[in-house]
Design a protein around this motif. Structure first.
Motif, PDB file in Angstrom:
ATOM      1  N   GLU A  66       0.321  -7.206  46.254  1.00 18.67           N
ATOM      2  CA  GLU A  66      -0.756  -7.952  45.623  1.00 18.67           C
ATOM      3  C   GLU A  66      -0.390  -9.440  45.485  1.00 18.67           C
ATOM      4  OE1 GLU A  66      -2.906  -4.826  42.630  1.00 18.67           O
ATOM      5  OE2 GLU A  66      -0.793  -5.311  42.238  1.00 18.67           O
ATOM      6  N   VAL A  67       0.834  -9.698  45.119  1.00 21.38           N
ATOM      7  CA  VAL A  67       1.293 -11.086  44.968  1.00 21.38           C
ATOM      8  C   VAL A  67       1.238 -11.793  46.318  1.00 21.38           C
ATOM      9  CG1 VAL A  67       3.264 -12.561  44.409  1.00 21.38           C
ATOM     10  CG2 VAL A  67       2.706 -10.594  42.945  1.00 21.38           C
ATOM     11  N   PHE A  68       1.725 -11.149  47.366  1.00 18.80           N
ATOM     12  CA  PHE A  68       1.691 -11.750  48.715  1.00 18.80           C
ATOM     13  C   PHE A  68       0.259 -12.004  49.158  1.00 18.80           C
ATOM     14  CE2 PHE A  68       6.017  -9.757  49.530  1.00 18.80           C
ATOM     15  CZ  PHE A  68       6.686 -10.959  49.424  1.00 18.80           C
ATOM     16  N   ARG A  69      -0.626 -11.056  48.933  1.00 20.33           N
ATOM     17  CA  ARG A  69      -2.037 -11.234  49.330  1.00 20.33           C
ATOM     18  C   ARG A  69      -2.660 -12.404  48.579  1.00 20.33           C
ATOM     19  NH1 ARG A  69      -4.201  -5.516  48.482  1.00 20.33           N
ATOM     20  NH2 ARG A  69      -2.059  -5.100  48.215  1.00 20.33           N
ATOM     21  N   MET A  70      -2.354 -12.503  47.289  1.00 16.07           N
ATOM     22  CA  MET A  70      -2.903 -13.611  46.496  1.00 16.07           C
ATOM     23  C   MET A  70      -2.341 -14.952  46.998  1.00 16.07           C
ATOM     24  SD  MET A  70      -2.730 -11.898  42.684  1.00 16.07           S
ATOM     25  CE  MET A  70      -3.097 -13.409  41.830  1.00 16.07           C
ATOM     26  N   ALA A  71      -1.068 -14.980  47.329  1.00 13.87           N
ATOM     27  CA  ALA A  71      -0.441 -16.209  47.809  1.00 13.87           C
ATOM     28  C   ALA A  71      -1.003 -16.635  49.152  1.00 13.87           C
ATOM     29  CB  ALA A  71       1.070 -16.031  47.903  1.00 13.87           C
ATOM     30  N   LEU A  72      -1.248 -15.675  50.022  1.00 18.45           N
ATOM     31  CA  LEU A  72      -1.775 -15.992  51.354  1.00 18.45           C
ATOM     32  C   LEU A  72      -3.241 -16.368  51.308  1.00 18.45           C
ATOM     33  CD1 LEU A  72      -0.008 -13.219  53.455  1.00 18.45           C
ATOM     34  CD2 LEU A  72       0.574 -15.654  53.335  1.00 18.45           C
ATOM     35  N   ALA A  73      -3.957 -15.881  50.320  1.00 15.33           N
ATOM     36  CA  ALA A  73      -5.385 -16.171  50.196  1.00 15.33           C
ATOM     37  C   ALA A  73      -5.645 -17.534  49.583  1.00 15.33           C
ATOM     38  CB  ALA A  73      -6.076 -15.082  49.370  1.00 15.33           C
TER      39      ALA A  73
END
Length: 75
Positions: A66-73
């Motif tokens: 979730e953290v990676f997805r938020m960072a990439l978004a």
């Protein structure tokens, strides 16, 4: 920044202890006192920030995905 002098009173035993530690670490008496004092202040600031974060914690937890997805978004 120019250094300033400040007088601090230590007992003879405290002086011996601090000087022994300074000698062991290859530091001056002043450097040991300065470094120890500043580290203590930093520790206290960290403790207060932690306590504030715990008090404000709403219980939300995110997985690494979730953290990676938020960072990439984030643009």
């Amino acid at each position: 920044m120019a250094m300033q002098t400040k007088a601090i009173r230590f007992s003879p035993d405290e002086i011996d202890c601090i000087q022994s530690y300074a000698d062991l670490m290859g530091m001056s008496f002043s450097d040991v006192v300065r470094q120890s004092t500043l580290e203590r202040i930093e520790d206290e600031i960290d403790i207060r920030a932690y306590e504030k974060a715990v008090a404000e914690d709403d219980g939300t937890r995110l997985s690494m995905d979730e953290v990676f997805r938020m960072a990439l978004a984030t643009p």
